[in-house]
Design a protein around this motif. Structure first.
Motif, PDB file in Angstrom:
ATOM      1  N   ASP A 102      56.888  12.274  56.513  1.00 29.89           N
ATOM      2  CA  ASP A 102      57.689  12.157  55.294  1.00 29.89           C
ATOM      3  C   ASP A 102      56.745  11.838  54.139  1.00 29.89           C
ATOM      4  O   ASP A 102      55.543  11.634  54.333  1.00 29.89           O
ATOM      5  CB  ASP A 102      58.727  11.040  55.460  1.00 29.89           C
ATOM      6  N   TYR A 103      57.280  11.788  52.919  1.00 29.35           N
ATOM      7  CA  TYR A 103      56.483  11.314  51.792  1.00 29.35           C
ATOM      8  C   TYR A 103      57.379  10.609  50.783  1.00 29.35           C
ATOM      9  O   TYR A 103      58.581  10.845  50.713  1.00 29.35           O
ATOM     10  CB  TYR A 103      55.696  12.454  51.143  1.00 29.35           C
ATOM     11  N   ASN A 171      57.354  19.289  63.412  1.00 29.34           N
ATOM     12  CA  ASN A 171      58.542  19.017  64.210  1.00 29.34           C
ATOM     13  C   ASN A 171      59.807  19.062  63.353  1.00 29.34           C
ATOM     14  O   ASN A 171      59.747  19.099  62.118  1.00 29.34           O
ATOM     15  CB  ASN A 171      58.416  17.701  64.979  1.00 29.34           C
ATOM     16  N   ALA A 172      60.960  19.090  64.009  1.00 26.90           N
ATOM     17  CA  ALA A 172      62.227  19.315  63.312  1.00 26.90           C
ATOM     18  C   ALA A 172      62.537  18.211  62.306  1.00 26.90           C
ATOM     19  O   ALA A 172      63.061  18.480  61.222  1.00 26.90           O
ATOM     20  CB  ALA A 172      63.357  19.440  64.336  1.00 26.90           C
ATOM     21  N   LEU A 173      62.224  16.960  62.643  1.00 26.55           N
ATOM     22  CA  LEU A 173      62.475  15.866  61.713  1.00 26.55           C
ATOM     23  C   LEU A 173      61.608  16.004  60.469  1.00 26.55           C
ATOM     24  O   LEU A 173      62.081  15.829  59.339  1.00 26.55           O
ATOM     25  CB  LEU A 173      62.210  14.518  62.383  1.00 26.55           C
ATOM     26  N   ALA A 174      60.325  16.325  60.660  1.00 24.89           N
ATOM     27  CA  ALA A 174      59.439  16.505  59.516  1.00 24.89           C
ATOM     28  C   ALA A 174      59.918  17.666  58.645  1.00 24.89           C
ATOM     29  O   ALA A 174      59.872  17.587  57.411  1.00 24.89           O
ATOM     30  CB  ALA A 174      58.006  16.751  59.990  1.00 24.89           C
ATOM     31  N   LEU A 179      62.171  19.615  53.574  1.00 27.45           N
ATOM     32  CA  LEU A 179      63.122  20.390  52.787  1.00 27.45           C
ATOM     33  C   LEU A 179      63.975  19.496  51.895  1.00 27.45           C
ATOM     34  O   LEU A 179      64.259  19.831  50.737  1.00 27.45           O
ATOM     35  CB  LEU A 179      64.017  21.214  53.714  1.00 27.45           C
ATOM     36  N   HIS A 180      64.382  18.343  52.417  1.00 32.59           N
ATOM     37  CA  HIS A 180      65.219  17.435  51.625  1.00 32.59           C
ATOM     38  C   HIS A 180      64.469  16.907  50.411  1.00 32.59           C
ATOM     39  O   HIS A 180      65.080  16.681  49.359  1.00 32.59           O
ATOM     40  CB  HIS A 180      65.700  16.264  52.485  1.00 32.59           C
ATOM     41  N   ARG A 181      63.164  16.709  50.550  1.00 34.00           N
ATOM     42  CA  ARG A 181      62.399  16.098  49.468  1.00 34.00           C
ATOM     43  C   ARG A 181      62.025  17.094  48.376  1.00 34.00           C
ATOM     44  O   ARG A 181      61.605  16.693  47.298  1.00 34.00           O
ATOM     45  CB  ARG A 181      61.143  15.444  50.024  1.00 34.00           C
ATOM     46  N   LEU A 182      62.160  18.385  48.647  1.00 29.90           N
ATOM     47  CA  LEU A 182      61.925  19.380  47.612  1.00 29.90           C
ATOM     48  C   LEU A 182      63.078  19.356  46.608  1.00 29.90           C
ATOM     49  O   LEU A 182      64.216  19.047  46.949  1.00 29.90           O
ATOM     50  CB  LEU A 182      61.823  20.782  48.221  1.00 29.90           C
ATOM     51  N   SER A 183      62.777  19.682  45.384  1.00 31.04           N
ATOM     52  CA  SER A 183      63.838  19.753  44.382  1.00 31.04           C
ATOM     53  C   SER A 183      64.774  20.910  44.696  1.00 31.04           C
ATOM     54  O   SER A 183      64.440  21.828  45.445  1.00 31.04           O
ATOM     55  CB  SER A 183      63.224  19.950  42.990  1.00 31.04           C
ATOM     56  N   ASP A 296      71.744  23.075  50.848  1.00 31.95           N
ATOM     57  CA  ASP A 296      71.654  22.088  51.922  1.00 31.95           C
ATOM     58  C   ASP A 296      70.679  22.595  52.987  1.00 31.95           C
ATOM     59  O   ASP A 296      70.918  23.642  53.609  1.00 31.95           O
ATOM     60  CB  ASP A 296      73.032  21.876  52.539  1.00 31.95           C
ATOM     61  N   PRO A 297      69.564  21.877  53.235  1.00 32.26           N
ATOM     62  CA  PRO A 297      68.564  22.353  54.204  1.00 32.26           C
ATOM     63  C   PRO A 297      69.122  22.544  55.608  1.00 32.26           C
ATOM     64  O   PRO A 297      68.772  23.504  56.295  1.00 32.26           O
ATOM     65  CB  PRO A 297      67.500  21.250  54.177  1.00 32.26           C
ATOM     66  N   LYS A 298      69.998  21.637  56.052  1.00 41.37           N
ATOM     67  CA  LYS A 298      70.551  21.758  57.397  1.00 41.37           C
ATOM     68  C   LYS A 298      71.365  23.035  57.543  1.00 41.37           C
ATOM     69  O   LYS A 298      71.316  23.713  58.578  1.00 41.37           O
ATOM     70  CB  LYS A 298      71.413  20.533  57.730  1.00 41.37           C
ATOM     71  N   LYS A 299      72.131  23.382  56.503  1.00 37.67           N
ATOM     72  CA  LYS A 299      72.934  24.595  56.559  1.00 37.67           C
ATOM     73  C   LYS A 299      72.044  25.829  56.531  1.00 37.67           C
ATOM     74  O   LYS A 299      72.338  26.834  57.199  1.00 37.67           O
ATOM     75  CB  LYS A 299      73.933  24.615  55.403  1.00 37.67           C
ATOM     76  N   LEU A 300      70.966  25.770  55.787  1.00 32.50           N
ATOM     77  CA  LEU A 300      70.024  26.895  55.739  1.00 32.50           C
ATOM     78  C   LEU A 300      69.427  27.145  57.119  1.00 32.50           C
ATOM     79  O   LEU A 300      69.381  28.283  57.597  1.00 32.50           O
ATOM     80  CB  LEU A 300      68.914  26.613  54.729  1.00 32.50           C
TER      81      LEU A 300
END
Length: 326
Positions: A102-103, A171-174, A179-183, A296-300
């Protein structure tokens, strides 16, 4: 929970010390550069459960340091969060490729840091339990005869296990964190391609855990090689499903990619018992793109996997998933 914070700015270290103390974390070690960090990591009396690394440091930067830490078996699965004021996508990509989990952007938000620390603790505990389970399986394998040992599962087919030592595979969590941290705007510029291993249930059933993980690694390598020019980020999601994140403008022929992947896997020379060719195949889904209204990254990711499964069903029939492997 023992933490390590590495930053070349003493002010940041003092700030982190105060913030972490306010969140109830007192067992924290600090380093001003990569050399000091490695000295702490290599100490036998210390074992860090979460590591924070500044990206921009003189000498060895945080990205290279992250890569070195991941080479140490004890730290292959420990959460590593990058501390950064850098906003370029290339630096963020490089951090995740090097093994970051993460970052967090500077200036550091106390509430955000606390929330991410709790996630890191949960992740560390889950990974520790998984490691203990694998160790137990290894002990059982040494105590049981070969036929019984082959039935001892180290992981379930649905587990999104981590694949190591393949470029641009995280890995999937990373991937979720990335994706979540991108604008929203940056996520809109990305697309996703799903890949599904054909006959994966039979393949899993007829392989030892080590053999199946080796096959997954070969598949990841093949995907990377064939998407090398697209700067793809690749992850494994369990059940034989991979997803590659690519620029949405990528011109990728679905059928051509399937053919190229088959050729690459054939070149690897994979075999089944008796030395016969494995004939491992992948179904490739159509490129899925985000919209400005749905990023939404998960939906993508889910849509990309669904497209790959739909391709497999339409071309080969659903029964292929359950047919015998060979």
């Amino acid at each position: 929970m023992t933490l390590l914070v590495v930053d070349d700015d003493p002010i940041i270290l003092r700030l982190m010390e105060g913030v972490l103390a306010s969140l109830g974390y007192s067992d924290v070690h600090f380093a001003l550069n990569a050399d000091e960090a490695m000295q702490l990591i290599e100490r036998k009396d210390l074992s860090f459960s979460t590591i924070y690394l500044d990206i921009l440091m003189p000498g060895m930067d945080g990205i290279e340091l992250c890569r070195h830490i991941r080479e140490i078996p004890q730290y292959r699965r420990v959460p590593i969060t990058m501390l950064t004021s850098v906003t370029e996508k290339a630096s963020i990509d490089a951090s995740f490729i090097a093994g970051a989990t993460d970052y967090i952007n500077k200036p550091i938000d106390v509430i955000e840091l606390g929330a991410r620390l709790r996630v890191s603790q949960m992740l560390y505990n889950e990974q520790k339990l998984a490691d203990e389970t694998r160790n137990l399986a290894e002990v059982l394998r040494t105590e049981l005869d070969a036929s019984a040992a082959s039935r001892v599962p180290a992981f379930d087919l649905g587990d999104p296990i981590t694949i190591y030592d393949v470029p641009r595979v995280i890995n999937a969590l990373a991937m979720e964190n990335y994706l979540h941290r991108l604008s929203r705007g940056r996520r809109f510029m990305l697309g996703a391609i799903g890949f599904q291993i054909r006959k994966v249930e039979s393949l899993y059933a007829r392989s030892t855990p080590a053999e199946f993980q080796s096959i997954l690694t070969d598949v990841a390598e093949a995907i990377f090689e064939n998407l090398r020019s697209h700067d793809a980020m690749i992850s494994y999601y369990g059940n034989g499903s991979f997803v590659a994140i690519v620029p949405r403008v990528s011109r990728i022929s679905q059928e051509d990619l399937e053919i190229a992947l088959s050729a690459t896997l054939a070149d690897f020379g994979l075999t089944v018992e008796g030395g016969l060719p494995m004939n491992l195949g992948l179904s490739v889904g159509e490129l899925v793109q985000s919209s400005m209204f749905e990023t939404d990254p998960k939906k993508l990711v889910a849509r990309a996997i669904d497209r790959a499964n739909a391709t497999q069903t339409s071309r080969y029939g659903v029964d292929l998933l359950h047919s015998s492997f060979g």
